[in-house]
Design a protein around this motif. Structure first.
Motif, PDB file in Angstrom:
ATOM      1  N   VAL A  81      45.293  90.633  62.723  1.00 54.89           N
ATOM      2  CA  VAL A  81      44.759  91.577  63.705  1.00 54.89           C
ATOM      3  C   VAL A  81      43.474  90.995  64.265  1.00 54.89           C
ATOM      4  O   VAL A  81      42.594  90.574  63.504  1.00 54.89           O
ATOM      5  CB  VAL A  81      44.480  92.954  63.065  1.00 54.89           C
ATOM      6  N   GLY A  82      43.357  90.943  65.599  1.00 48.85           N
ATOM      7  CA  GLY A  82      42.148  90.372  66.173  1.00 48.85           C
ATOM      8  C   GLY A  82      42.188  90.346  67.687  1.00 48.85           C
ATOM      9  O   GLY A  82      43.070  90.943  68.316  1.00 48.85           O
ATOM     10  N   ASP A  83      41.240  89.643  68.262  1.00 47.80           N
ATOM     11  CA  ASP A  83      41.081  89.548  69.714  1.00 47.80           C
ATOM     12  C   ASP A  83      42.231  88.722  70.303  1.00 47.80           C
ATOM     13  O   ASP A  83      42.331  87.523  70.034  1.00 47.80           O
ATOM     14  CB  ASP A  83      39.738  88.889  70.032  1.00 47.80           C
ATOM     15  N   PRO A  84      43.110  89.324  71.109  1.00 47.77           N
ATOM     16  CA  PRO A  84      44.256  88.572  71.629  1.00 47.77           C
ATOM     17  C   PRO A  84      43.871  87.504  72.638  1.00 47.77           C
ATOM     18  O   PRO A  84      44.677  86.618  72.928  1.00 47.77           O
ATOM     19  CB  PRO A  84      45.129  89.659  72.267  1.00 47.77           C
ATOM     20  N   ALA A  85      42.660  87.567  73.158  1.00 50.78           N
ATOM     21  CA  ALA A  85      42.214  86.540  74.100  1.00 50.78           C
ATOM     22  C   ALA A  85      41.596  85.337  73.389  1.00 50.78           C
ATOM     23  O   ALA A  85      41.385  84.296  74.005  1.00 50.78           O
ATOM     24  CB  ALA A  85      41.196  87.127  75.072  1.00 50.78           C
ATOM     25  N   ALA A  86      41.336  85.477  72.089  1.00 53.31           N
ATOM     26  CA  ALA A  86      40.634  84.424  71.366  1.00 53.31           C
ATOM     27  C   ALA A  86      41.546  83.553  70.519  1.00 53.31           C
ATOM     28  O   ALA A  86      41.131  82.491  70.048  1.00 53.31           O
ATOM     29  CB  ALA A  86      39.557  85.034  70.470  1.00 53.31           C
ATOM     30  N   GLY A  87      42.781  83.975  70.294  1.00 54.23           N
ATOM     31  CA  GLY A  87      43.698  83.212  69.468  1.00 54.23           C
ATOM     32  C   GLY A  87      44.958  83.999  69.195  1.00 54.23           C
ATOM     33  O   GLY A  87      45.097  85.149  69.615  1.00 54.23           O
ATOM     34  N   GLN A  88      45.881  83.381  68.468  1.00 53.51           N
ATOM     35  CA  GLN A  88      47.171  84.011  68.212  1.00 53.51           C
ATOM     36  C   GLN A  88      47.018  85.102  67.155  1.00 53.51           C
ATOM     37  O   GLN A  88      46.589  84.846  66.038  1.00 53.51           O
ATOM     38  CB  GLN A  88      48.192  82.973  67.754  1.00 53.51           C
ATOM     39  N   VAL A  89      47.364  86.304  67.529  1.00 49.71           N
ATOM     40  CA  VAL A  89      47.308  87.443  66.617  1.00 49.71           C
ATOM     41  C   VAL A  89      48.586  88.263  66.784  1.00 49.71           C
ATOM     42  O   VAL A  89      49.310  88.131  67.775  1.00 49.71           O
ATOM     43  CB  VAL A  89      46.077  88.337  66.883  1.00 49.71           C
ATOM     44  N   HIS A  90      48.849  89.120  65.791  1.00 47.62           N
ATOM     45  CA  HIS A  90      50.002  90.013  65.894  1.00 47.62           C
ATOM     46  C   HIS A  90      49.639  91.341  66.547  1.00 47.62           C
ATOM     47  O   HIS A  90      50.447  91.930  67.267  1.00 47.62           O
ATOM     48  CB  HIS A  90      50.590  90.285  64.507  1.00 47.62           C
ATOM     49  N   LEU A  91      48.447  91.836  66.265  1.00 45.80           N
ATOM     50  CA  LEU A  91      47.968  93.088  66.823  1.00 45.80           C
ATOM     51  C   LEU A  91      46.598  92.881  67.436  1.00 45.80           C
ATOM     52  O   LEU A  91      45.752  92.167  66.876  1.00 45.80           O
ATOM     53  CB  LEU A  91      47.856  94.181  65.750  1.00 45.80           C
ATOM     54  N   GLY A  92      46.372  93.524  68.576  1.00 44.53           N
ATOM     55  CA  GLY A  92      45.060  93.525  69.204  1.00 44.53           C
ATOM     56  C   GLY A  92      44.331  94.816  68.888  1.00 44.53           C
ATOM     57  O   GLY A  92      44.642  95.508  67.917  1.00 44.53           O
ATOM     58  N   PRO A  93      43.358  95.200  69.727  1.00 50.72           N
ATOM     59  CA  PRO A  93      42.573  96.401  69.468  1.00 50.72           C
ATOM     60  C   PRO A  93      43.260  97.660  69.990  1.00 50.72           C
ATOM     61  O   PRO A  93      44.069  97.607  70.918  1.00 50.72           O
ATOM     62  CB  PRO A  93      41.287  96.141  70.255  1.00 50.72           C
ATOM     63  N   LEU A  94      42.926  98.795  69.396  1.00 51.26           N
ATOM     64  CA  LEU A  94      43.232 100.072  70.025  1.00 51.26           C
ATOM     65  C   LEU A  94      42.350 100.220  71.254  1.00 51.26           C
ATOM     66  O   LEU A  94      41.337  99.540  71.401  1.00 51.26           O
ATOM     67  CB  LEU A  94      43.011 101.224  69.043  1.00 51.26           C
ATOM     68  N   ILE A  95      42.711 101.130  72.141  1.00 49.61           N
ATOM     69  CA  ILE A  95      42.073 101.172  73.452  1.00 49.61           C
ATOM     70  C   ILE A  95      40.609 101.599  73.389  1.00 49.61           C
ATOM     71  O   ILE A  95      39.777 101.096  74.141  1.00 49.61           O
ATOM     72  CB  ILE A  95      42.865 102.075  74.427  1.00 49.61           C
ATOM     73  N   ASP A  96      40.251 102.521  72.474  1.00 44.54           N
ATOM     74  CA  ASP A  96      38.859 102.957  72.392  1.00 44.54           C
ATOM     75  C   ASP A  96      38.614 103.658  71.061  1.00 44.54           C
ATOM     76  O   ASP A  96      39.528 103.847  70.244  1.00 44.54           O
ATOM     77  CB  ASP A  96      38.480 103.867  73.573  1.00 44.54           C
ATOM     78  N   GLU A  97      37.371 104.043  70.832  1.00 44.21           N
ATOM     79  CA  GLU A  97      36.991 104.664  69.564  1.00 44.21           C
ATOM     80  C   GLU A  97      37.643 106.024  69.369  1.00 44.21           C
ATOM     81  O   GLU A  97      37.949 106.417  68.235  1.00 44.21           O
ATOM     82  CB  GLU A  97      35.466 104.796  69.489  1.00 44.21           C
ATOM     83  N   VAL A  98      37.836 106.751  70.434  1.00 47.52           N
ATOM     84  CA  VAL A  98      38.473 108.080  70.315  1.00 47.52           C
ATOM     85  C   VAL A  98      39.864 107.929  69.726  1.00 47.52           C
ATOM     86  O   VAL A  98      40.247 108.666  68.799  1.00 47.52           O
ATOM     87  CB  VAL A  98      38.522 108.781  71.683  1.00 47.52           C
ATOM     88  N   GLN A  99      40.628 106.970  70.251  1.00 47.00           N
ATOM     89  CA  GLN A  99      41.980 106.767  69.739  1.00 47.00           C
ATOM     90  C   GLN A  99      41.952 106.238  68.308  1.00 47.00           C
ATOM     91  O   GLN A  99      42.746 106.659  67.460  1.00 47.00           O
ATOM     92  CB  GLN A  99      42.754 105.811  70.649  1.00 47.00           C
ATOM     93  N   ARG A 100      41.043 105.305  68.033  1.00 52.57           N
ATOM     94  CA  ARG A 100      40.940 104.783  66.669  1.00 52.57           C
ATOM     95  C   ARG A 100      40.633 105.885  65.660  1.00 52.57           C
ATOM     96  O   ARG A 100      41.255 105.974  64.599  1.00 52.57           O
ATOM     97  CB  ARG A 100      39.850 103.717  66.597  1.00 52.57           C
TER      98      ARG A 100
END
Length: 495
Positions: free
Chosen positions: A324-343
């Motif tokens: 899980v990590g920044d999809p723009a920085a390297g190969q990951v399976h999951l990126g971030p949730l859209i915002d803190e409210v959703q998290r």
């Protein structure tokens, strides 16, 4: 650079659209001011985007209605050509648009690429609509020709969400334009560049006349103005069930059609004869793709008791292995949730389920907006993480013993969007599916699928059952039916 000029090297130029909306072919300041487009992975401001006001919506509707009359009268090969060029441009500029999708939406590159593929396909499919048969010759008891003709509705309002903004916007925008309508597009304020600016620029470069695609980003005020405006005759809304109910109620008050594609809590049935490894592979994609932020996501994993322990163990192991990590920085399976409210909502649902007795077998933690893929076993049936739409990477797994129990469990929901069943007996699985009310069924596949030529829609709290996709569904969605008769001589009446 003027507000209508564009860089030759880039499709999307921040110096042109920054802080502006798009009305009648020009980028202008919106009456609602401007907001920042935030990269969820880093918190960085990508660009400022314009926000419309209710007055902007009225102006957009007026301009769209004016432009639509000439567009509807345009020869069908011309309209088809615009849609074909749009499809080509999505492909030509795929890398640039994917970059915005990854950074603004938080999509991993494979999902961003899939979104571009479907978006181009939607335009190619829509390019066949202008020349499609748009009527019927009817029988008549009178000596006359009787016809049913499909005519453009006029102006279509499209309200698209943040999670997959390209697909969930273009599937209404493209067919509506192809069939001779104008469109007001309101993307989610969090993803205006991917879901709005890119679409405007593609159609601008494809040669769509000014006024036919108006960009009016904003919140509830803008949505209400769009639904209430008498010049907007059809609303195509994709979003939460809660918001969809409000849109449908307001549209009904104004006597206009609303095509509502809403939430889901899809069931994934694993029968006793299934291969566990194959089922887990499917479930991983269905539950965790795009951090679970897809309406078709597998929410409820309903597994035969003979396979339950092995399924939970292997799904949990798979979840623990995912990056899980920044999809723009390297190969990951999951990126971030859209915002803190959703998290915070996702985390609360997980914590409450555990407090009610669910077994946390993987995940349940986060760092920033990066939420670990989570597996809950034996989740209580009344826990919100099981019976509601989570919209996060959370898999709730329960067991069943008989087919009747599986049908009961899968049907025990207000939602009815997608259903997946894994079995070596595909026809037996189809028999089960026919007993479970959903708009979409996938046998020996997971629930997250999308093809431009296939009808898409749900039942119950998942939507009004209206469909996007395919010739007939799109014609039904974005045209009105007109009855026409012709007599050789005027009729004679006894009064």
């Amino acid at each position: 650079m003027s507000t209508t000029a564009h860089s030759l090297d880039r499709l999307i130029d921040e110096s042109v659209f920054a802080g502006r909306i798009y009305l009648d072919g020009e980028w202008i300041e919106g009456g609602g001011g401007e907001i920042a487009s935030i990269e969820p992975a880093t918190g960085e401001t990508l660009a400022m985007v314009g926000v419309a006001s209710a007055a902007d919506v009225a102006r957009a509707a007026e301009g769209a209605a004016r432009a639509q009359r000439e567009w509807a009268a345009t020869p069908h090969p011309v309209r088809a050509g615009v849609l074909r060029r749009a499809g080509q441009l999505w492909e030509q500029h795929a890398e640039e648009i994917m970059g915005w999708n990854v950074r603004e939406v938080g999509a991993i590159p494979p999902l961003a690429g899939f979104a571009l593929h479907v978006t181009a396909a939607e335009c190619y499919e829509a390019s066949a609509l202008p020349s499609a048969p748009l009527g019927q010759v009817l029988s008549s008891e009178e000596p006359r020709i009787s016809l049913a003709e499909q005519v453009p509705v006029g102006v279509v309002g499209v309200i698209s969400p943040f999670n997959v903004p390209l697909i969930l916007g273009i599937r209404a925008v493209a067919p509506a334009l192809a069939l001779g309508n104008a469109v007001l597009l309101k993307p989610d304020p969090r993803t205006v560049i991917t879901g709005g600016v890119s679409m405007v620029r593609i159609f601008e470069e494809a040669g769509l006349p000014a006024g036919l695609l108006q960009l009016v980003p904003g919140g509830a005020e803008v949505g209400e103005a769009m639904v209430s405006d008498p010049r907007v005759r059809v609303i195509a809304f994709t979003g939460s069930t809660r918001a969809g109910r409000a849109v449908g109620e307001l549209a009904g008050r104004h006597l206009k059609r609303a095509h509502l594609e809403l939430g889901g809590n899809s069931a994934f049935l694993v029968r006793a004869d299934a291969d566990v490894d194959q089922a887990v592979n499917l479930a991983t994609w269905g539950a965790f793709l795009h951090q679970g932020q897809i309406c078709m996501t597998v929410g409820r994993h309903i597994v035969h008791e003979s396979l339950f322990d092995a399924y939970v163990e292997k799904l949990a192991a798979k979840a623990e292995s995912m990056v899980v990590g920044d999809p723009a920085a390297g190969q990951v399976h999951l990126g971030p949730l859209i915002d803190e409210v959703q998290r915070d909502r996702v985390h609360t649902l997980v914590q409450d389920a555990v407090a009610q007795g669910a077994e946390l077998r993987a995940g349940g933690t986060y760092e920033g907006l990066f939420y670990r893929p989570t597996v809950l076993a034996n989740t209580p049936r009344d826990a919100a993480a099981y019976c509601d739409e989570v919209f996060g990477p959370v898999a709730s797994v329960v067991s069943y013993s008989t087919d009747d129990e599986a049908v009961e469990l899968a049907s025990a929901t207000d939602y009815g969007l997608s259903l997946g069943i894994v079995s070596k007996d595909a026809l037996g699985a189809l028999d089960l599916a026919r007993r479970i009310p959903t708009g979409i069924v996938h046998i020996n596949d997971q629930t997250v699928n999308d093809e431009a030529n296939a009808p898409f829609g749900g039942t119950g709290s998942s939507g009004t059952g209206s469909r996007h996709g395919g010739v007939q569904a799109n014609v039904d969605a974005f045209t009105e039916t007109r009855w026409i008769t012709l007599r050789r001589e005027p009729g004679q009446y006894p009064l």
